[in-house]
Design a protein around this motif. Structure first.
Motif, PDB file in Angstrom:
ATOM      1  N   VAL A   1       0.840  -1.197   0.000  1.00 38.81           N
ATOM      2  CA  VAL A   1       0.000   0.000   0.000  1.00 38.81           C
ATOM      3  C   VAL A   1       0.878   1.252   0.000  1.00 38.81           C
ATOM      4  N   GLY A   2       0.601   2.165  -0.899  1.00 38.39           N
ATOM      5  CA  GLY A   2       1.272   3.464  -0.916  1.00 38.39           C
ATOM      6  C   GLY A   2       0.299   4.547  -0.467  1.00 38.39           C
ATOM      7  N   VAL A   3       0.707   5.385   0.466  1.00 39.60           N
ATOM      8  CA  VAL A   3      -0.191   6.419   0.995  1.00 39.60           C
ATOM      9  C   VAL A   3       0.563   7.735   1.174  1.00 39.60           C
ATOM     10  N   LEU A   4      -0.190   8.818   1.173  1.00 38.56           N
ATOM     11  CA  LEU A   4       0.361  10.111   1.544  1.00 38.56           C
ATOM     12  C   LEU A   4       0.777  10.085   3.011  1.00 38.56           C
ATOM     13  N   THR A   5       1.765  10.886   3.363  1.00 39.81           N
ATOM     14  CA  THR A   5       2.229  10.906   4.754  1.00 39.81           C
ATOM     15  C   THR A   5       1.131  11.361   5.707  1.00 39.81           C
ATOM     16  N   THR A   6       0.293  12.309   5.277  1.00 36.23           N
ATOM     17  CA  THR A   6      -0.784  12.783   6.147  1.00 36.23           C
ATOM     18  C   THR A   6      -1.842  11.716   6.346  1.00 36.23           C
ATOM     19  N   VAL A   7      -2.060  10.885   5.335  1.00 37.28           N
ATOM     20  CA  VAL A   7      -3.011   9.775   5.449  1.00 37.28           C
ATOM     21  C   VAL A   7      -2.499   8.753   6.445  1.00 37.28           C
ATOM     22  N   ALA A   8      -1.200   8.471   6.385  1.00 34.68           N
ATOM     23  CA  ALA A   8      -0.611   7.497   7.301  1.00 34.68           C
ATOM     24  C   ALA A   8      -0.759   7.943   8.750  1.00 34.68           C
ATOM     25  N   LEU A   9      -0.634   9.243   8.978  1.00 42.07           N
ATOM     26  CA  LEU A   9      -0.747   9.760  10.335  1.00 42.07           C
ATOM     27  C   LEU A   9      -2.196   9.818  10.797  1.00 42.07           C
ATOM     28  N   GLY A  10      -3.122  10.068   9.870  1.00 40.03           N
ATOM     29  CA  GLY A  10      -4.511  10.287  10.243  1.00 40.03           C
ATOM     30  C   GLY A  10      -5.378   9.045  10.189  1.00 40.03           C
ATOM     31  N   MET A  11      -5.888   8.703   9.011  1.00 40.65           N
ATOM     32  CA  MET A  11      -6.920   7.685   8.890  1.00 40.65           C
ATOM     33  C   MET A  11      -6.401   6.256   8.878  1.00 40.65           C
ATOM     34  N   LEU A  12      -5.139   6.043   8.515  1.00 40.23           N
ATOM     35  CA  LEU A  12      -4.672   4.681   8.259  1.00 40.23           C
ATOM     36  C   LEU A  12      -4.623   3.772   9.488  1.00 40.23           C
TER      37      LEU A  12
ATOM     38  N   VAL B   1      -1.800  22.043   8.545  1.00 37.33           N
ATOM     39  CA  VAL B   1      -1.889  20.607   8.316  1.00 37.33           C
ATOM     40  C   VAL B   1      -3.240  20.229   7.712  1.00 37.33           C
ATOM     41  N   PRO B   2      -3.268  19.271   6.776  1.00 41.36           N
ATOM     42  CA  PRO B   2      -4.546  18.762   6.272  1.00 41.36           C
ATOM     43  C   PRO B   2      -5.380  18.178   7.413  1.00 41.36           C
ATOM     44  N   SER B   3      -6.672  18.436   7.379  1.00 43.99           N
ATOM     45  CA  SER B   3      -7.537  18.088   8.503  1.00 43.99           C
ATOM     46  C   SER B   3      -7.540  16.605   8.841  1.00 43.99           C
ATOM     47  N   GLY B   4      -7.412  15.747   7.831  1.00 43.32           N
ATOM     48  CA  GLY B   4      -7.458  14.310   8.101  1.00 43.32           C
ATOM     49  C   GLY B   4      -6.318  13.811   8.957  1.00 43.32           C
ATOM     50  N   ALA B   5      -5.186  14.516   8.917  1.00 43.14           N
ATOM     51  CA  ALA B   5      -4.009  14.052   9.651  1.00 43.14           C
ATOM     52  C   ALA B   5      -4.120  14.271  11.150  1.00 43.14           C
ATOM     53  N   ILE B   6      -4.992  15.186  11.584  1.00 50.09           N
ATOM     54  CA  ILE B   6      -5.053  15.510  13.007  1.00 50.09           C
ATOM     55  C   ILE B   6      -6.447  15.222  13.598  1.00 50.09           C
ATOM     56  N   LYS B   7      -7.219  14.405  12.911  1.00 55.35           N
ATOM     57  CA  LYS B   7      -8.568  14.081  13.384  1.00 55.35           C
ATOM     58  C   LYS B   7      -8.539  13.480  14.784  1.00 55.35           C
ATOM     59  N   GLU B   8      -7.677  12.493  15.005  1.00 58.11           N
ATOM     60  CA  GLU B   8      -7.595  11.832  16.313  1.00 58.11           C
ATOM     61  C   GLU B   8      -7.041  12.767  17.380  1.00 58.11           C
ATOM     62  N   ASP B   9      -6.065  13.581  17.013  1.00 62.40           N
ATOM     63  CA  ASP B   9      -5.487  14.527  17.968  1.00 62.40           C
ATOM     64  C   ASP B   9      -6.526  15.539  18.447  1.00 62.40           C
ATOM     65  N   LEU B  10      -7.380  15.991  17.530  1.00 58.60           N
ATOM     66  CA  LEU B  10      -8.431  16.939  17.925  1.00 58.60           C
ATOM     67  C   LEU B  10      -9.497  16.247  18.765  1.00 58.60           C
ATOM     68  N   LEU B  11      -9.818  15.007  18.405  1.00 59.22           N
ATOM     69  CA  LEU B  11     -10.841  14.252  19.131  1.00 59.22           C
ATOM     70  C   LEU B  11     -10.439  14.035  20.585  1.00 59.22           C
ATOM     71  N   HIS B  12      -9.149  13.783  20.817  1.00 58.10           N
ATOM     72  CA  HIS B  12      -8.659  13.502  22.170  1.00 58.10           C
ATOM     73  C   HIS B  12      -8.011  14.725  22.825  1.00 58.10           C
TER      74      HIS B  12
END
Length: 307
Positions: free
Chosen positions: A105-116, A252-263
């Motif tokens: 699987v190849g992913v953007l770095t922000t995707v790896a940090l956020g949704m993956l 930062v793209p919003s998807g990368a910090i979704k979990e950080d904002l949630l917690h």
């Protein structure tokens, strides 16, 4: 004698390995470290390749090494050659019918940090025996790797039509750019404006990337400019630590910090990019059947973003 013949006869594997490493890492220093070479040795090999090609494959500057148009075209072929050699080497190994399925699987770095992370956890509950090999890449390198068969699936951005030839794209979501800081940042005790945010140190994506384009548009729209105290990087892990532990404002793209904002690990400033945002989607090779593991992974990705 034909120039292409001379180029094909004199090119060596070390040229291809060096070229691909620089394209993937974005700087000669990181590429040299990856290949366990000195930077002068790597520069010499890269210069040899460009002399053979008769053109520049990279534009070197303070932000690193950016692929030229010719470099982007050559990247597809270089990755294909190295991938073919890798497969040829594997053909000499004894077959192992009990070997677990491997999904690349190849992913953007922000995707790896956020949704993956959550997607991989859900996927392995359905496919516990599968090995997932994840590469975090710039979008143009991700697309070239998919075309060359280096990855089975990718999660990235739509590129120019000529770069997407032979690939299928399925939109997942549109991603906004956010500005985030640590929850006790002094900025949060005042009425926040972009001008005030830019009076603090900033960490931001390099020029030439989609997040940087959104950031530059936002800054221009507000009549502001970036501060002198600036870190430009595609390394999301570094950028996250600067925002978590110090006074940096992170674009930062919003998807990368979704979990950080949630917690509540990070806090978003009340400033966001305008417009629809940048697309993030599933990229596969057109007409190439997917394995069961790949189909399960993509179903997991879709489910995580349904509704």
């Amino acid at each position: 004698m034909d120039k292409n013949y001379l180029f094909n006869q004199r090119i060596r594997l070390r040229h291809l390995h060096t070229f691909v490493a620089v394209a993937q890492q974005g700087t000669l220093g990181r590429a040299a470290e990856t290949l366990s070479l000195s930077q002068p040795a790597l520069s010499k090999t890269l210069n040899e390749l460009e002399q053979l090609a008769g053109a520049r494959l990279f534009e070197r500057g303070r932000l690193g090494a950016q692929l030229t148009t010719l470099g982007e075209q050559f990247l597809t072929h270089a990755v294909r050659v190295l991938d073919a050699l890798n497969h040829a080497g594997q053909s000499f190994r004894p077959a192992d019918l009990d070997r677990p399925a491997v999904l690349r699987v190849g992913v953007l770095t922000t995707v790896a940090l956020g949704m993956l992370p959550s997607i991989l956890d859900s996927f392995h509950q359905l496919q516990p025996q599968a090995i997932v090999q994840v590469a975090t890449l710039h979008n143009n390198v991700l697309i070239a790797g998919l075309k060359a068969g280096e990855f089975d699936v990718g999660i990235g951005r739509m590129a120019d039509p000529e770069m997407m030839t032979g690939l299928s794209y399925e939109l997942l979501f549109l991603e906004q750019l956010r500005l985030v800081v640590r929850p006790d940042h002094p900025l949060l005790s005042d009425n926040v404006t972009l001008s005030k945010a830019l009076s603090w140190p900033v960490v931001i994506s390099p020029e030439g990337t989609a997040p940087r384009r959104l950031a530059d548009e936002m800054i221009k729209e507000h009549g502001c400019r970036l501060p002198a105290t600036l870190v430009e990087t595609s390394a999301t892990s570094l950028a996250r630590q600067l925002a978590l532990r110090y006074n940096y404002v992170w674009f930062v793209p919003s998807g990368a910090i979704k979990e950080d904002l949630l917690h509540n690990a990070l806090a978003a400033l009340p400033i966001a990019s305008h417009g629809p945002g940048e697309s993030v989607g599933i990229i596969t090779r057109s007409g190439t059947p997917l394995s069961l593991s790949a189909e399960v992974l993509l179903a997991t990705v879709r489910k995580s973003h349904s509704g």
